[in-house]
Design an enzyme around this catalytic site. Sequence first.
Site, PDB file in Angstrom:
ATOM      1  N   GLU A 307       0.923  -1.206   0.188  1.00 24.75           N
ATOM      2  CA  GLU A 307      -0.123  -0.115  -0.022  1.00 24.75           C
ATOM      3  C   GLU A 307       0.624   1.288   0.023  1.00 24.75           C
ATOM      4  O   GLU A 307       0.728   2.123  -0.783  1.00 24.75           O
ATOM      5  CB  GLU A 307      -0.931  -0.143   1.274  1.00 24.75           C
ATOM      6  CG  GLU A 307      -1.674   1.181   1.420  1.00 24.75           C
ATOM      7  CD  GLU A 307      -3.016   1.358   0.331  1.00 24.75           C
ATOM      8  OE1 GLU A 307      -3.706   0.419   0.279  1.00 24.75           O
ATOM      9  OE2 GLU A 307      -2.772   2.283  -0.613  1.00 24.75           O
ATOM     10  N   ASP A 311       1.053   3.993  -3.058  1.00 24.71           N
ATOM     11  CA  ASP A 311       0.529   5.400  -2.801  1.00 24.71           C
ATOM     12  C   ASP A 311       1.771   6.092  -3.052  1.00 24.71           C
ATOM     13  O   ASP A 311       1.705   7.229  -3.787  1.00 24.71           O
ATOM     14  CB  ASP A 311       0.221   5.697  -1.273  1.00 24.71           C
ATOM     15  CG  ASP A 311      -0.901   4.863  -1.171  1.00 24.71           C
ATOM     16  OD1 ASP A 311      -1.573   4.299  -1.928  1.00 24.71           O
ATOM     17  OD2 ASP A 311      -1.400   4.866   0.218  1.00 24.71           O
ATOM     18  N   SER A 518      -7.489   2.110  -3.661  1.00 30.51           N
ATOM     19  CA  SER A 518      -6.173   2.477  -3.038  1.00 30.51           C
ATOM     20  C   SER A 518      -5.461   3.118  -4.076  1.00 30.51           C
ATOM     21  O   SER A 518      -4.518   3.852  -3.951  1.00 30.51           O
ATOM     22  CB  SER A 518      -5.516   1.253  -2.398  1.00 30.51           C
ATOM     23  OG  SER A 518      -5.912   0.936  -1.242  1.00 30.51           O
TER      24      SER A 518
END
Length: 609
Positions: A307, A311, A518
Amino acid sequence: MHYHRLSVLCALAVIARPIDSVATPFPPNWNHMHTKHRWNTIPGKWESIGRPPVGSTIDLCIALKPHREHALTDTIYEVSNPKHPKHALFFIPPPTQVTLLRSRYGAYLSKDQVAKLVAPHPYTLKLIETWLRHHGVSPSNVSTSHGGNWLTVTGVPVSTANELLGASYQLYRYAETNETILRTVGYALPTALHAHVQTVAPTTYFGSPLTSQERAHGHRGRAVAALSTRDVRVTPAALRSRYNSVTYQPAATEQNRIGITGFHGQYVGDKDLKRFMRRFRSDANDPTFLVIDINNSGYDPKKPGFEANLDMQYTQGIAWPTPHVFYSIGGQAEEFIPDSFTPVNTNEPFLGWLDTMIRSEDIPQTISTSYGGNEQTFPPDYAKSVCQLFGQLGARGISVIFASGDSGVGGADCKKNDGSGVVEFQPIFPATCPWVTSVGGTTGRIEVAAPFSSGGFSNVFKRPDYQTDAVLGFFQQLGNQHSGLYNASSRGFPDVSAQATRFVVILNNKDMLIHGTSCSAPVVAGIISLLNDYQLSQNRPVLGFLNPWLYGIASQGFNDITHGSNPGCGTGGFSAVPGWDPVTGIGTPDFQRLLERLPIPIPTPIPTN
Ligand SMILES: *[C@@H]1O[C@H](CO)[C@@H](O)[C@H](O)[C@H]1NC(C)=O
Ligand SMILES: *[C@@H]1O[C@H](CO)[C@@H](O)[C@H](O)[C@H]1NC(C)=O
Ligand SMILES: *[C@@H]1O[C@H](CO)[C@@H](O)[C@H](O)[C@H]1NC(C)=O
Ligand SMILES: *[C@@H]1O[C@H](CO)[C@@H](O)[C@H](O)[C@H]1NC(C)=O
């Protein structure tokens, strides 16, 4: 002095009552308790493993109601809505030396100005102090936090906390991960405090922030897969071209910054970022980011998480060379070993992060977060208090961006957690907080809704004014489909959307393919950050809390997504339709079109007469 004042207030309260009622003596009866929040059963997959060791202490956060109930909300709209009629005087210092009348838009507040706005009444503070003292808690253990309307009481023995809150704190373990937290299934407050206290934490919020993938697929993150040569790939180049930002050169990198949050042991791999940029943004040499470690996250760039890498790689891929800040947030529950002497971890990661943010003078103008949970797992008063903290960031001119979630209109069985067995769509918090911008997902060369894109309507937050027309427009197209499964009077989400499938991410030097909202949140955050860069380069205020602008003049700068839907809860979900919809929001961004729709606050000189 204070005592005198309290007595007067109390006397007024007595006079205001019907004559036959019994006057409340001062001080209030602290033993007269009234439930603040209670679950029917232990939430989710948590199980009690008994009371904490004797002598354990807990730090309690108490959110107090602000003295002026609507002051923060009113101010957010005044500074964030380009069309707000409120004007303010501005003095331009010598040599110009004129006073101008300007719309309040973009006149963001300082940390101290926000603190004043949300401050509790002195009477509230006095009352709380009296209550704590009554239970033997010394004022030296109490400090203000989270901008001034929260109190933190440190080192409270758990036995005292049980008395203060009519609670039964126990250790609870999460079956799948062995995380252990100290919580209570219910808590109460003296009746006299209900009008003054918004929420107390940690009490009945059992979750910890999960990435949208962890939420939808369990902790293993099944939406992450190794890349095969046949896969269609989404890369920064593809996104920059699709969303029309290829030619823009950031020009305000001295002032502009973008922030990314990492919870749950998600760290950014610096080597992976370098490899990623070398391959997918060859003009970017030596990408860097600043790490801010909050509450001992154990940040380790050699242990990257999918994650955090996703990002960082995508905001860098889009917004480079804008400086990046990575908030590595610790404080999540860990495995608790009963016979060790490690203190019980009682912290709540969201609150720990927000406390640090709100204390800081200097916050990145755009922040992307891809974590959250089913709204119904958050006690409503707790959700409102956390949301109010996002509002404080908005008043300071920060664009707070959240992924909407990966479970369509709802994952799992969609049953209400009140024991009733009733099925309803499951909105995601903080995406439903009206002070954040939530981002849903799309897929395909011709963009359609990604079927997992979470969207729907809150059960906690009323519909904010900025989206009334958009939501009513959607209801006209929806008719009575799904009625009873969602709350038609409340905040609809997401606000906008972006691509959410087939993102190439480098993790531990391997190519991975990731799906989920996400992916979408950092893309939108990157685009917004570039728009902020442009505003700063023109000496204009940054975009701040985005939604009034997004649903207003900016809406024409988005590609309307009109196909696809977000099935869940045994239904086909909502459909993407012309205009806003609770699957893709108002659509996906077009940087160049948005550039033409940026607010330009024009000061008007005061007429002299
Ligand atoms: C708070 O109170 C406890 C006893 O209740 C004490 O042990 C502790 O040192 C105090 N101060 C702080 C800052 O926690
Ligand atoms: C949780 O703890 C039990 C024993 O206490 C152990 O058998 C199990 O493997 C642990 N699970 C995880 C996910 O660490
Ligand atoms: C978390 O960090 C904040 C700010 O650095 C600090 O005030 C607070 O005490 C920390 N909390 C814990 C539980 O470590
Ligand atoms: C619907 O949402 C409102 C807030 O907009 C809330 O007060 C109400 O309790 C919700 N109704 C249900 C049935 O959840």
